[in-house]
Motif scaffolding. Structure first.
Motif, PDB file in Angstrom:
ATOM      1  N   LEU A 180       1.103  -1.013   0.015  1.00 16.28           N
ATOM      2  CA  LEU A 180       0.362  -0.173  -0.100  1.00 16.28           C
ATOM      3  C   LEU A 180       0.800   1.317  -0.298  1.00 16.28           C
ATOM      4  N   TRP A 181       1.615   1.153   0.706  1.00 21.03           N
ATOM      5  CA  TRP A 181       2.647   2.246   0.450  1.00 21.03           C
ATOM      6  C   TRP A 181       3.581   2.673  -0.263  1.00 21.03           C
ATOM      7  N   GLY A 182       3.712   1.632  -1.434  1.00 19.74           N
ATOM      8  CA  GLY A 182       4.186   1.785  -2.416  1.00 19.74           C
ATOM      9  C   GLY A 182       3.497   2.010  -3.742  1.00 19.74           C
ATOM     10  N   GLU A 183       1.961   1.986  -3.261  1.00 18.29           N
ATOM     11  CA  GLU A 183       1.580   2.321  -4.932  1.00 18.29           C
ATOM     12  C   GLU A 183       1.248   3.709  -4.170  1.00 18.29           C
ATOM     13  N   ILE A 184       1.004   3.464  -2.920  1.00 18.20           N
ATOM     14  CA  ILE A 184       0.650   5.955  -2.461  1.00 18.20           C
ATOM     15  C   ILE A 184       2.525   6.551  -3.021  1.00 18.20           C
ATOM     16  N   ALA A 185       3.321   5.676  -2.894  1.00 20.07           N
ATOM     17  CA  ALA A 185       4.378   6.715  -2.860  1.00 20.07           C
ATOM     18  C   ALA A 185       4.430   6.645  -4.317  1.00 20.07           C
ATOM     19  N   ALA A 186       3.887   5.817  -5.588  1.00 18.96           N
ATOM     20  CA  ALA A 186       3.861   5.794  -6.916  1.00 18.96           C
ATOM     21  C   ALA A 186       3.655   6.678  -6.770  1.00 18.96           C
ATOM     22  N   GLN A 187       1.811   7.313  -6.782  1.00 16.46           N
ATOM     23  CA  GLN A 187       0.649   7.831  -7.179  1.00 16.46           C
ATOM     24  C   GLN A 187       1.126   9.168  -6.728  1.00 16.46           C
ATOM     25  N   LEU A 188       1.968   9.365  -5.844  1.00 15.62           N
ATOM     26  CA  LEU A 188       2.351  10.817  -5.209  1.00 15.62           C
ATOM     27  C   LEU A 188       3.748  11.173  -6.278  1.00 15.62           C
ATOM     28  N   GLY A 189       4.742  10.374  -6.321  1.00 20.61           N
ATOM     29  CA  GLY A 189       5.929  10.846  -6.761  1.00 20.61           C
ATOM     30  C   GLY A 189       7.164  10.042  -7.626  1.00 20.61           C
TER      31      GLY A 189
END
Length: 173
Positions: free
Chosen positions: A156-165
């Motif tokens: 989930l954290w990887g998904e959030i990071a990929a979407q934001l940055g």
């Protein structure tokens, strides 16, 4: 006095009256919107919001979310709960489109009225990440670019990071 049949009071949308209505196309899919693969009535913020009736529930979600992002006193966590088919995805997609296309969205009359009623002068800028549970793997197996950012996130954290940055943020994580 008898009530008129609903077909005499309300005119169905063209796809319904012509028999071209497809149930599968009726349901909004956030992951399809993120990937840029949704039907235009869901993908295009102006078209989507033009067709959206802002119920009290949607208005509350939008105003609370926008107030919080503006630094005003508002709920930090909003639990969206309705029965199946009750509009949860539609409400979240409304907020998504407001935040992704604020200048276009705010020009719509019913959106402008909602903003005014909520005391919101302008839609705040925000970086948006969306977690769509059905587009992600609960087992950690890699789903190839599930939400359209070009990376195969495993958490989930990887998904959030990929979407934001993008790749840079994803690799930092």
């Amino acid at each position: 006095m008898s009530l008129k049949p609903w077909r005499e009071v309300v005119k169905p949308h063209k796809d319904v009256s012509s028999g071209g209505f497809q149930q599968a196309e009726f349901a909004a899919d956030l992951a399809q919107v993120l990937r840029g693969e949704a039907q235009s009535e869901y993908q295009d913020p102006v078209e989507f919001l033009s067709r959206t009736y802002l119920t009290q529930g949607i208005k509350q979600l939008l105003s609370e979310g926008l107030k919080r992002l503006s630094g005003q006193d508002a709920e930090p966590v909003i639990q969206v709960k309705t029965a199946f088919g009750g509009g949860k995805t539609h409400a979240m997609l409304s907020l998504y489109h407001l935040l992704q296309s604020p200048s276009k969205s705010a020009k719509l009359e019913h959106v402008a009225a909602m903003l005014s009623e909520a005391g919101i002068a302008e839609i705040p800028r925000a970086n948006v990440a969306v977690l769509v549970g059905t587009a992600l793997s609960a087992t950690g197996e890699c789903q190839e670019d599930a939400t359209g950012h070009g990376l195969s996130a495993r958490t989930l954290w990887g998904e959030i990071a990929a979407q934001l940055g993008g790749r840079e943020a994803y690799e930092l994580l």
